[in-house]
Design a protein around this motif. Sequence first.
Motif, PDB file in Angstrom:
ATOM      1  N   SER A  25       0.841  -1.185   0.000  1.00  0.00           N
ATOM      2  CA  SER A  25       0.000   0.000   0.000  1.00  0.00           C
ATOM      3  C   SER A  25       0.877   1.235   0.000  1.00  0.00           C
ATOM      4  O   SER A  25       2.056   1.168   0.325  1.00  0.00           O
ATOM      5  N   GLY A  29       2.157   1.971   4.335  1.00  0.00           N
ATOM      6  CA  GLY A  29       1.092   1.823   5.315  1.00  0.00           C
ATOM      7  C   GLY A  29       0.915   0.395   5.786  1.00  0.00           C
ATOM      8  O   GLY A  29       0.635   0.150   6.961  1.00  0.00           O
ATOM      9  N   ASP A  30       1.057  -0.553   4.880  1.00  0.00           N
ATOM     10  CA  ASP A  30       0.933  -1.957   5.272  1.00  0.00           C
ATOM     11  C   ASP A  30       1.966  -2.319   6.326  1.00  0.00           C
ATOM     12  O   ASP A  30       1.655  -2.969   7.324  1.00  0.00           O
ATOM     13  N   LEU A  33       1.184  -0.682   9.796  1.00  0.00           N
ATOM     14  CA  LEU A  33       0.069  -1.327  10.466  1.00  0.00           C
ATOM     15  C   LEU A  33       0.451  -2.728  10.929  1.00  0.00           C
ATOM     16  O   LEU A  33       0.127  -3.137  12.054  1.00  0.00           O
ATOM     17  N   THR A  80      -2.603  -7.660   6.231  1.00  0.00           N
ATOM     18  CA  THR A  80      -2.884  -6.411   5.530  1.00  0.00           C
ATOM     19  C   THR A  80      -3.226  -6.616   4.056  1.00  0.00           C
ATOM     20  O   THR A  80      -3.496  -5.654   3.349  1.00  0.00           O
ATOM     21  N   ARG A 105      -8.629  -4.782  12.825  1.00  0.00           N
ATOM     22  CA  ARG A 105      -7.882  -3.686  12.188  1.00  0.00           C
ATOM     23  C   ARG A 105      -7.401  -4.101  10.802  1.00  0.00           C
ATOM     24  O   ARG A 105      -7.461  -3.312   9.852  1.00  0.00           O
ATOM     25  N   PHE A 106      -6.926  -5.330  10.667  1.00  0.00           N
ATOM     26  CA  PHE A 106      -6.554  -5.829   9.339  1.00  0.00           C
ATOM     27  C   PHE A 106      -7.789  -5.929   8.442  1.00  0.00           C
ATOM     28  O   PHE A 106      -7.734  -5.606   7.249  1.00  0.00           O
ATOM     29  N   GLU A 108     -10.458  -4.123   8.484  1.00  0.00           N
ATOM     30  CA  GLU A 108     -10.826  -2.784   8.023  1.00  0.00           C
ATOM     31  C   GLU A 108      -9.927  -2.323   6.886  1.00  0.00           C
ATOM     32  O   GLU A 108     -10.390  -1.711   5.917  1.00  0.00           O
ATOM     33  N   ARG A 109      -8.635  -2.636   6.963  1.00  0.00           N
ATOM     34  CA  ARG A 109      -7.721  -2.297   5.867  1.00  0.00           C
ATOM     35  C   ARG A 109      -8.140  -3.003   4.582  1.00  0.00           C
ATOM     36  O   ARG A 109      -8.115  -2.408   3.494  1.00  0.00           O
ATOM     37  N   GLU A 112     -11.032  -1.366   2.799  1.00  0.00           N
ATOM     38  CA  GLU A 112     -10.721  -0.073   2.184  1.00  0.00           C
ATOM     39  C   GLU A 112      -9.710  -0.180   1.047  1.00  0.00           C
ATOM     40  O   GLU A 112      -9.348   0.829   0.446  1.00  0.00           O
ATOM     41  N   ASP A 113      -9.245  -1.387   0.726  1.00  0.00           N
ATOM     42  CA  ASP A 113      -8.130  -1.548  -0.206  1.00  0.00           C
ATOM     43  C   ASP A 113      -8.548  -1.230  -1.641  1.00  0.00           C
ATOM     44  O   ASP A 113      -9.473  -1.847  -2.180  1.00  0.00           O
TER      45      ASP A 113
END
Length: 267
Positions: A25, A29-30, A33, A80, A105-106, A108-109, A112-113
Amino acid sequence: MTNGQLHRRPDSPAPQPGSRDTLGSPAGGDHLLFLAEALRTFHDTGALAPSGTELVNALVVPATSRPNRPISVLEVGAGTGVVTRRLAQVLRPGDRLHVVEANPRFAERLREDPVLAARRPGVELRLSVCRVEELPKTGEGTPIQEATTEGPGATPRPERRYDVIVSGLPFTNFGPARVRDILDLYLRLLAPDGELTYFGYLGTTTARTLTSGPRRGARHRAVVRLLRRFEATYGLGERTVWRNLPPARAYLLRSPTPAPAPAAPNR
């Protein structure tokens, strides 16, 4: 698993010159996170960074060396989404990808990917936010770009069979009984002659013995013996990826073909 099997399929999309790596990302960001979650829940994450490109390619071999028909793929422990994005690139219209990720949390990523959102038309992509052991009770998840997900309280549905399972779970972080249950579940979820890939990091037995004491070292060795027996029974091959961080070995296995039913006696 041979190097030749890891080549890009001719009709799969290639990254455009000058574009970012589609396995990662923007702006790292990956990695940020993943590191944050690894430090918070290392037992379930099992690494400090997402898998590298060569390891990802080794894990998705069954989805690229495939029959000429729609297939159903299950990815467990997506993190991620480095493997998820590669699968979304190589799957064809009519294929189904079901992603299981226990870390919200993963998950949610993943929702949104942008790479997953831009997958080929006709590729169904669903998400279950739960442990894989809970999957038979949670059903097949929800479309991955929707805001809702299914969890342990969802309405049970019949188990689905998958042509391919890609597992990113850190088996050596678990106890032998849980690993045995997960492997048995994978065999139950795989279609006849379905293929499974997973990986392990090199040198973990020595490191775990030196850093965790004799009790955890013994548990780790018991899991490794269990995995080796499983691989001896169902294994098709393995590939060592030295350029991963840390170096890893990917395993390719196949579920057994059911024995033919005995012929009816002549009367």
